[in-house]
Motif scaffolding. Structure first.
Motif, mmCIF file in Angstrom:
data_model
loop_
_atom_site.group_PDB
_atom_site.id
_atom_site.type_symbol
_atom_site.label_atom_id
_atom_site.label_comp_id
_atom_site.label_asym_id
_atom_site.label_seq_id
_atom_site.Cartn_x
_atom_site.Cartn_y
_atom_site.Cartn_z
ATOM 1 N N TYR A 82 132.439 113.864 62.914
ATOM 2 C CA TYR A 82 131.785 114.700 63.917
ATOM 3 C C TYR A 82 132.797 115.625 64.581
ATOM 4 N N PRO A 83 132.475 116.908 64.700
ATOM 5 C CA PRO A 83 133.431 117.843 65.318
ATOM 6 C C PRO A 83 133.332 117.833 66.838
ATOM 7 N N PHE A 84 132.768 116.800 67.414
ATOM 8 C CA PHE A 84 132.642 116.723 68.874
ATOM 9 C C PHE A 84 132.623 115.257 69.260
ATOM 10 N N PRO A 85 133.026 114.965 70.486
ATOM 11 C CA PRO A 85 132.957 113.564 70.909
ATOM 12 C C PRO A 85 131.496 113.136 70.974
ATOM 13 N N ARG A 86 131.216 111.998 70.442
ATOM 14 C CA ARG A 86 129.819 111.629 70.287
ATOM 15 C C ARG A 86 129.618 110.223 70.835
ATOM 16 N N VAL A 87 128.651 110.089 71.718
ATOM 17 C CA VAL A 87 128.309 108.766 72.233
ATOM 18 C C VAL A 87 127.065 108.298 71.492
ATOM 19 N N PRO A 88 127.180 107.260 70.671
ATOM 20 C CA PRO A 88 126.007 106.813 69.918
ATOM 21 C C PRO A 88 124.926 106.270 70.837
ATOM 22 N N LYS A 89 123.688 106.489 70.458
ATOM 23 C CA LYS A 89 122.552 106.012 71.253
ATOM 24 C C LYS A 89 121.730 105.020 70.444
ATOM 25 N N VAL A 90 121.044 104.152 71.150
ATOM 26 C CA VAL A 90 120.077 103.259 70.515
ATOM 27 C C VAL A 90 118.685 103.837 70.776
ATOM 28 N N ALA A 91 117.915 104.018 69.720
ATOM 29 C CA ALA A 91 116.551 104.536 69.867
ATOM 30 C C ALA A 91 115.585 103.360 69.955
ATOM 31 N N PHE A 92 114.850 103.306 71.050
ATOM 32 C CA PHE A 92 113.834 102.259 71.245
ATOM 33 C C PHE A 92 112.479 102.834 70.862
ATOM 34 N N LEU A 93 111.907 102.312 69.796
ATOM 35 C CA LEU A 93 110.643 102.830 69.275
ATOM 36 C C LEU A 93 109.523 101.868 69.649
ATOM 37 N N PHE A 94 108.610 102.356 70.454
ATOM 38 C CA PHE A 94 107.513 101.489 70.906
ATOM 39 C C PHE A 94 106.218 101.849 70.180
ATOM 40 N N LEU A 95 105.693 100.856 69.494
ATOM 41 C CA LEU A 95 104.418 101.026 68.815
ATOM 42 C C LEU A 95 103.378 100.324 69.685
ATOM 43 N N THR A 96 102.548 101.112 70.369
ATOM 44 C CA THR A 96 101.622 100.511 71.337
ATOM 45 C C THR A 96 100.189 100.965 71.087
ATOM 46 N N LYS A 97 99.256 100.154 71.585
ATOM 47 C CA LYS A 97 97.866 100.585 71.532
ATOM 48 C C LYS A 97 97.622 101.607 72.635
ATOM 49 N N GLY A 98 98.142 101.306 73.808
ATOM 50 C CA GLY A 98 97.917 102.178 74.950
ATOM 51 C C GLY A 98 99.138 102.211 75.851
ATOM 52 N N PRO A 99 98.990 101.728 77.081
ATOM 53 C CA PRO A 99 100.077 101.844 78.056
ATOM 54 C C PRO A 99 101.260 100.930 77.727
ATOM 55 N N MET A 100 102.380 101.249 78.316
ATOM 56 C CA MET A 100 103.575 100.417 78.214
ATOM 57 C C MET A 100 103.395 99.263 79.198
ATOM 58 N N LEU A 101 102.827 98.169 78.708
ATOM 59 C CA LEU A 101 102.423 97.085 79.603
ATOM 60 C C LEU A 101 103.590 96.480 80.391
ATOM 61 N N MET A 102 104.751 96.382 79.763
ATOM 62 C CA MET A 102 105.885 95.747 80.428
ATOM 63 C C MET A 102 106.842 96.789 81.032
#
Ligand SMILES: *[C@@H]1O[C@H](CO)[C@@H](O)[C@H](O)[C@H]1NC(C)=O
Ligand SMILES: *[C@@H]1O[C@H](CO)[C@@H](O)[C@H](O)[C@H]1NC(C)=O
Ligand SMILES: *[C@@H]1O[C@H](CO)[C@@H](O)[C@H](O)[C@H]1NC(C)=O
Ligand SMILES: *[C@@H]1O[C@H](CO)[C@@H](O)[C@H](O)[C@H]1NC(C)=O
Length: 427
Positions: free
Chosen positions: A150-170
């Motif tokens: 990478y030609p730049f300083p890079r902070v890796p991220k964790v992607a949280f993928l939520f598969l939901t029917k509707g609202p984010m209950l928690m």
């Protein structure tokens, strides 16, 4: 009718006119090139002497156009930009030849010094929603940088993928979890297309819903949704690990523990069981790509790295096979596609285990669901490290599960009470 004819006539006339004078245009274009080149040379020359004479001024003078000219770029632009305009700016203009430095069409305004650097090009939208077609999205997501450094300083991220029917209950639990860790994670939510998010939903999740689609056949829709989530998350080059969770999931550790565990892992977390029960779901129609010995079963709650996420969105071999198979058969693609595909192609990275704890002890087709009374400190401690041993980067550990399901909203009050103490959440 009349106006249509007129339009056609007009159109025809225009075409005729263009084809009548092609040479004239070439000559004309060349003379403007020449004129412009002289202008640029003169401009550069003058500019270096007369610091306060605007470059802009020179360029505007060369603009030959009866119509109002588009805004020219500011005087801070270099010769490089001007040269690019000479090469590419004039070719397609037939009506009026406007020799000007084009203004780059980029949505966000350029950062302070007027520079459009790599970071601008890599910027991802603050809102996850877009209207790319599925194929467009997958194609875009499948892009990789051939240069690995990478030609730049890079902070890796964790992607949280939520598969939901509707609202984010928690949601309140996740809010506590993410608090103070901006820049280290990204969130993507795929909810049922019929679900309309409440306007007072937490800002953490409000803008993070991705396009979802009504799906018609079997459990295959889950796989499509998972691919969609992965594809959206891949658009952000900082995302390095990808966790699939449901609305009934909770974290068992604080953010820094989860982050370190995932970012430093040399494996991916996908269950892959070869059991008699799993084999009953195999069908010879899956041949020749998938044979019975390759057939695997697992829960759909995976955790994978960027390389495998890229493989999933680019898969043109196993995915279409499942797609065809699932059209006319009872199909549990969500439990078989990834385990089977990965065991065939990426066995070396497989840990064959899940990071999401779940309790099947009661039997039946659904796991135990946790309500208020069951959530105690001891219970949470047990989930965190009392569930036996597993391998992490080749070493034995008791930290086998980072998440747990299935929790109902009635358990929330107690979870929030114990989280700071038991899970070492930021208070
Ligand atoms: C022009 O070049 C200078 C250095 O040569 C650079 O600092 C500046 O950012 C450049 N400007 C543009 C608009 O590219
Ligand atoms: C202008 O172009 C010349 C030659 O192409 C180059 O040497 C010089 O660095 C350029 N200046 C800026 C400010 O970009
Ligand atoms: C996972 O399972 C595959 C075959 O199903 C096996 O080859 C691999 O060694 C297993 N990995 C681990 C870490 O047990
Ligand atoms: C996160 O939890 C671990 C224990 O799992 C603890 O050692 C650490 O101090 C906690 N980190 C923060 C930032 O609270």
């Amino acid at each position: 009718m009349k106006s249509h004819q007129q339009q056609q006539h007009h159109h025809h006339h225009q075409k005729g006119a263009t084809s009548l004078f092609p040479k004239w245009h070439v000559i004309n274009t060349f003379s403007y090139f020449f004129l412009f080149a002289c202008g640029v040379a003169a401009g550069v020359f003058l500019n270096s002497y007369l610091k306060n004479v605007s470059f802009d001024l020179h360029l505007t003078k060369f603009s030959i156009s009866p119509s109002p000219s588009p805004p020219t770029t500011s005087a801070t632009h270099n010769n490089t930009t001007a040269a690019a305009a000479v090469g590419g700016g004039c070719e397609n203009r037939q009506e009026k030849i406007v020799v000007e430095v084009p203004v780059p069409v980029l949505p966000p305004p350029p950062p302070p010094a007027g520079r459009v650097g790599l970071s601008e090009y890599l910027k991802v939208a603050a809102e996850a929603m877009h209207d790319m077609e599925e194929e467009e999205l997958l194609w875009r997501a499948s892009m990789v940088a051939k240069v690995k450094e990478y030609p730049f300083p890079r902070v890796p991220k964790v992607a949280f993928l939520f598969l939901t029917k509707g609202p984010m209950l928690m949601a309140p639990m996740w809010e506590l979890f993410f608090k103070g860790n901006q820049g280290l994670y990204s969130i993507y939510i795929h909810s049922s297309p019929s679900y309309v998010a409440s306007p007072d939903e937490s800002p953490l999740f409000r803008a993070r819903r991705i396009p979802s689609q009504v799906v018609t056949w079997g459990k295959f829709n889950m796989v499509e949704a998972e691919r969609r989530l992965l594809a959206n998350a891949l658009l952000d080059v900082a995302n390095q690990r990808f966790v699939l969770l449901s609305e009934a999931c909770i974290p068992l550790f604080n953010f820094s523990t989860v982050y370190d565990y995932l970012i430093n892992s040399n494996q991916v977390y996908v269950e892959a069981y070869d059991t008699a029960d799993a084999r009953t779901r195999y069908h010879p129609d899956l041949m020749p790509e998938i044979t019975l010995p390759d057939w695997r079963k697992g829960s759909q709650w995976f955790e994978i790295d960027r390389d495998l996420a890229l493989e999933v969105v680019s898969d043109r071999r196993y995915f279409p096979k499942f797609q065809g198979f699932c059209r006319n058969k009872p199909c549990y693609a969500d439990e078989h596609y990834l385990p089977t595909y990965f065991v065939i192609e990426h066995t070396g990275k497989m840990s064959n285990r899940s990071l999401t704890w779940v309790d099947w002890s009661a039997g039946g087709i659904h796991p135990n669901r946790y309500v208020r009374g069951e959530v105690t400190e001891e219970f949470l401690e047990k989930l965190r490290s009392g569930s036996g041993e597993c391998l992490y980067n080749g070493k034995k550990t008791t930290t086998c599960f980072l998440f747990a399901r299935k929790f109902l909203t009635t358990s929330l009050v107690r979870l929030l009470r114990y989280a700071p103490k038991v899970m070492h959440f930021n208070p």
